[in-house]
Design a protein around this motif. Structure first.
Motif, PDB file in Angstrom:
ATOM      1  N   ILE A  86       0.975  -1.286  -0.112  1.00 20.86           N
ATOM      2  CA  ILE A  86       0.092   0.085   0.114  1.00 20.86           C
ATOM      3  C   ILE A  86       1.013   1.297   0.204  1.00 20.86           C
ATOM      4  CG2 ILE A  86      -1.831   1.320   1.220  1.00 20.86           C
ATOM      5  CD1 ILE A  86      -2.648  -1.537   2.533  1.00 20.86           C
ATOM      6  N   HIS A 128      -0.408   6.503   2.346  1.00 18.27           N
ATOM      7  CA  HIS A 128      -1.291   6.152   3.348  1.00 18.27           C
ATOM      8  C   HIS A 128      -0.573   5.866   4.717  1.00 18.27           C
ATOM      9  CE1 HIS A 128      -4.604   5.520   0.563  1.00 18.27           C
ATOM     10  NE2 HIS A 128      -3.761   4.822   0.084  1.00 18.27           N
ATOM     11  N   SER A 176      -1.579   5.633   7.782  1.00 15.71           N
ATOM     12  CA  SER A 176      -1.781   4.353   8.697  1.00 15.71           C
ATOM     13  C   SER A 176      -1.053   3.253   8.271  1.00 15.71           C
ATOM     14  CB  SER A 176      -3.050   4.109   8.967  1.00 15.71           C
ATOM     15  OG  SER A 176      -3.851   3.863   7.532  1.00 15.71           O
ATOM     16  N   THR A 177      -0.585   3.012   7.109  1.00 19.37           N
ATOM     17  CA  THR A 177       0.095   1.850   6.761  1.00 19.37           C
ATOM     18  C   THR A 177       1.703   1.963   6.462  1.00 19.37           C
ATOM     19  OG1 THR A 177      -0.838   1.891   4.561  1.00 19.37           O
ATOM     20  CG2 THR A 177      -1.898   0.212   6.213  1.00 19.37           C
ATOM     21  N   ARG A 181      -5.415  -4.118   4.781  1.00 19.15           N
ATOM     22  CA  ARG A 181      -6.231  -3.278   3.609  1.00 19.15           C
ATOM     23  C   ARG A 181      -7.231  -2.382   4.533  1.00 19.15           C
ATOM     24  NH1 ARG A 181      -8.189  -6.927  -1.004  1.00 19.15           N
ATOM     25  NH2 ARG A 181      -8.552  -5.021  -1.947  1.00 19.15           N
ATOM     26  N   LYS A 195      -6.780  -1.132   7.734  1.00 18.78           N
ATOM     27  CA  LYS A 195      -5.910  -0.010   8.351  1.00 18.78           C
ATOM     28  C   LYS A 195      -5.704   1.023   7.061  1.00 18.78           C
ATOM     29  CE  LYS A 195      -3.720  -3.035  11.451  1.00 18.78           C
ATOM     30  NZ  LYS A 195      -3.122  -3.560  12.476  1.00 18.78           N
ATOM     31  N   LYS A 196      -5.805   0.736   5.972  1.00 14.51           N
ATOM     32  CA  LYS A 196      -5.331   1.842   5.039  1.00 14.51           C
ATOM     33  C   LYS A 196      -5.941   2.987   5.063  1.00 14.51           C
ATOM     34  CE  LYS A 196      -5.700   2.264   0.011  1.00 14.51           C
ATOM     35  NZ  LYS A 196      -6.029   1.344  -1.404  1.00 14.51           N
ATOM     36  N   HIS A 197      -7.460   2.951   5.291  1.00  6.90           N
ATOM     37  CA  HIS A 197      -8.220   4.178   5.407  1.00  6.90           C
ATOM     38  C   HIS A 197      -8.409   4.694   6.681  1.00  6.90           C
ATOM     39  CE1 HIS A 197      -8.931   3.999   1.132  1.00  6.90           C
ATOM     40  NE2 HIS A 197      -9.063   2.598   1.277  1.00  6.90           N
ATOM     41  N   LYS A 198      -7.769   3.947   7.548  1.00 10.20           N
ATOM     42  CA  LYS A 198      -7.961   4.776   9.110  1.00 10.20           C
ATOM     43  C   LYS A 198      -7.189   5.963   9.343  1.00 10.20           C
ATOM     44  CE  LYS A 198      -7.191   3.137  13.796  1.00 10.20           C
ATOM     45  NZ  LYS A 198      -6.551   2.226  14.733  1.00 10.20           N
ATOM     46  N   PRO A 199      -7.884   6.822  10.033  1.00  4.74           N
ATOM     47  CA  PRO A 199      -7.162   8.241  10.213  1.00  4.74           C
ATOM     48  C   PRO A 199      -5.920   8.214  11.036  1.00  4.74           C
ATOM     49  CG  PRO A 199      -9.744   8.534  10.299  1.00  4.74           C
ATOM     50  CD  PRO A 199      -9.335   6.847  10.414  1.00  4.74           C
TER      51      PRO A 199
END
Length: 142
Positions: free
Chosen positions: A45, A49, A51-52, A94, A96-100
């Motif tokens: 990722i 991003h 978070s990752t 995946r 976690k990818k969009h976690k703020p």
């Protein structure tokens, strides 16, 4: 995106964890004493991003050729990561990818210190003759 000191120490941890390309198994036994530009840290990722970006499951040690191949073929890259992590860890990554994720200066200083300590521990294990994959702890939710 420009590489910074946080990326550099995290990349060192990823590469010393394996000391070889995780795809073709090309050996880099002299890392970190000998820095080879062909031995790279590959993010599944994107580093964009937060978070990752510094998550150990998101990164793999690859030779330049394998990094190029996987970077040009998203389907093959996905299959490679699925084979390395399995479906549960890949789904978790995946998600976690969009976690703020907010990067505070104090948190980044702790992240840097954490990965420096982990790198020194892994390097010591390599100098003691430990071979194969060496695991290391990720930093919190980063």
């Amino acid at each position: 995106m420009k590489r910074d000191k946080y990326d550099a120490i995290f990349s060192d941890c990823i590469r010393i964890r394996e000391n070889q390309c995780e795809r073709c198994e090309l050996q880099f036994p002299d890392f970190p004493q000998v820095r080879d530009k062909n031995f790279q840290c590959s993010h599944f990722i994107s580093r964009g991003h937060a978070s990752t970006r510094f998550h150990p499951n998101n990164c793999f040690a690859l030779c330049g050729g394998c990094h190029l191949i996987l970077g040009r073929d998203p389907a093959e890259h996905y299959e490679f990561v699925l084979g390395k992590l399995g479906p549960v860890l890949l789904d978790d990554l995946r998600a976690k990818k969009h976690k703020p994720c907010r990067r505070r200066k104090a948190d980044m200083a702790k992240l840097l210190a954490h990965y420096k300590d982990e790198f020194e521990r892994l390097n010591r294990l390599r100098r003691e003759g430990n071979e194969g994959r060496l695991e290391f702890e990720g930093f919190g939710e980063f």
